[in-house]
Design an enzyme around this catalytic site. Structure first.
Site, mmCIF file in Angstrom:
data_model
loop_
_atom_site.group_PDB
_atom_site.id
_atom_site.type_symbol
_atom_site.label_atom_id
_atom_site.label_comp_id
_atom_site.label_asym_id
_atom_site.label_seq_id
_atom_site.Cartn_x
_atom_site.Cartn_y
_atom_site.Cartn_z
ATOM 1 N N ARG A 82 -45.875 55.505 62.021
ATOM 2 C CA ARG A 82 -44.723 54.640 61.841
ATOM 3 C C ARG A 82 -44.101 54.361 63.209
ATOM 4 O O ARG A 82 -43.900 55.278 63.999
ATOM 5 C CB ARG A 82 -43.693 55.311 60.947
ATOM 6 C CG ARG A 82 -42.378 54.615 61.064
ATOM 7 C CD ARG A 82 -41.513 54.725 59.869
ATOM 8 N NE ARG A 82 -40.208 54.195 60.187
ATOM 9 C CZ ARG A 82 -39.115 54.562 59.587
ATOM 10 N NH1 ARG A 82 -39.164 55.447 58.618
ATOM 11 N NH2 ARG A 82 -37.969 54.035 59.913
ATOM 12 N N ARG A 91 -42.764 48.476 57.846
ATOM 13 C CA ARG A 91 -43.046 49.857 58.179
ATOM 14 C C ARG A 91 -44.280 50.369 57.469
ATOM 15 O O ARG A 91 -44.530 50.031 56.317
ATOM 16 C CB ARG A 91 -41.845 50.736 57.877
ATOM 17 C CG ARG A 91 -41.198 50.404 56.580
ATOM 18 C CD ARG A 91 -39.737 50.759 56.561
ATOM 19 N NE ARG A 91 -38.999 50.150 57.643
ATOM 20 C CZ ARG A 91 -37.899 50.683 58.179
ATOM 21 N NH1 ARG A 91 -37.438 51.808 57.733
ATOM 22 N NH2 ARG A 91 -37.274 50.078 59.155
ATOM 23 N N ASP A 94 -42.309 55.122 54.980
ATOM 24 C CA ASP A 94 -40.917 55.516 55.104
ATOM 25 C C ASP A 94 -40.675 56.596 54.044
ATOM 26 O O ASP A 94 -40.996 56.380 52.871
ATOM 27 C CB ASP A 94 -40.083 54.262 54.782
ATOM 28 C CG ASP A 94 -38.641 54.404 55.186
ATOM 29 O OD1 ASP A 94 -38.307 55.380 55.869
ATOM 30 O OD2 ASP A 94 -37.856 53.516 54.813
ATOM 31 N N ASP A 96 -37.611 58.839 52.596
ATOM 32 C CA ASP A 96 -36.168 59.063 52.616
ATOM 33 C C ASP A 96 -35.797 60.187 51.655
ATOM 34 O O ASP A 96 -36.165 60.133 50.470
ATOM 35 C CB ASP A 96 -35.408 57.808 52.133
ATOM 36 C CG ASP A 96 -35.421 56.707 53.167
ATOM 37 O OD1 ASP A 96 -35.496 57.018 54.370
ATOM 38 O OD2 ASP A 96 -35.353 55.525 52.767
HETATM 39 N N1 ROI Z 1 -37.481 46.664 50.862
HETATM 40 C C1 ROI Z 1 -38.189 47.136 49.823
HETATM 41 N N2 ROI Z 1 -38.466 46.323 48.799
HETATM 42 N N3 ROI Z 1 -38.640 48.423 49.780
HETATM 43 C C2 ROI Z 1 -38.397 49.286 50.814
HETATM 44 O O1 ROI Z 1 -38.808 50.457 50.771
HETATM 45 C C3 ROI Z 1 -37.646 48.824 51.906
HETATM 46 N N4 ROI Z 1 -37.355 49.658 52.954
HETATM 47 C C4 ROI Z 1 -36.621 49.271 53.966
HETATM 48 C C5 ROI Z 1 -36.008 47.907 54.022
HETATM 49 C C6 ROI Z 1 -36.368 47.286 55.376
HETATM 50 C C7 ROI Z 1 -34.529 48.100 53.878
HETATM 51 N N5 ROI Z 1 -36.474 47.036 52.949
HETATM 52 C C8 ROI Z 1 -37.195 47.483 51.900
HETATM 53 O O2 ROI Z 1 -36.360 50.126 54.945
#
Ligand code: ROI
Length: 168
Positions: A82, A91, A94, A96
């Protein structure tokens, strides 16, 4: 401690990226992946140009502190290359931490509950799928979130992980 982790990817075979990240998580002795949601496809938030995302949520049991868990999530992100340069940019993967037990954590590295989680369908829908009665500290019940109305009242009845559901 029970914790919930949101996973998302929109580059280079996102489904495989999620599976790799989940495998990496479960390889740690101190993390047990208990439940995994289905995979959901959605457009990037705010219609930012880029490929669609695949998102999922998993529930884990861990003895790690929230900060140690964050370190591991970031290590997995880094191992999957990443690049952390552009905010809101595409990305590869990710991870979280959405919830860490019922704890409220707010410092320069971590904000738990994830402050945006109850506004985002790509988090709420998979979370509701695996934990329909979940209460989120500060933010209320998952069931009561207006963003969830896209799937109510019928709910999700398909088997977990068998398909990718597209979110509006
Ligand atoms: N949009 C979607 N649909 N799913 C995500 O995981 C996601 N993650 C992000 C941002 C850029 C906010 N947009 C996203 O970090």
């Amino acid at each position: 401690m029970l914790a919930y982790i949101g996973l998302g990817s929109n580059l280079d075979n996102p489904k495989a990226k999620l599976v790799m990240a989940l495998n990496s998580l479960s390889e740690f002795n101190d993390i047990e992946v208990m439940t995994l949601s289905s995979f959901y496809e959605s457009k990037p938030l705010l219609d930012i140009p880029g490929p669609n995302y695949i998102n999922a949520v998993c529930k884990i049991e861990t003895k790690l502190s929230a900060l140690d868990l964050l370190e591991i999530c970031q290590q997995i992100e880094d191992n999957q290359h990443r690049v952390r340069d552009v905010k809101w940019g595409s990305r590869t993967i990710d991870l979280d931490i959405l919830l860490y037990g019922e704890q409220i954590i707010s410092n320069d590295r971590l904000n738990i509950p994830h402050p945006e989680m109850t506004n985002r369908a790509f988090v709420l829908v998979p979370l509701f799928e695996i934990e329909a009665d979940l209460k989120v500290p500060l933010l209320g019940s998952v069931k009561g979130c207006p963003r969830l109305s896209i799937i109510q009242p019928s709910g999700i009845s398909s088997p977990r992980c068998a398909a990718v559901f597209t979110l509006p």
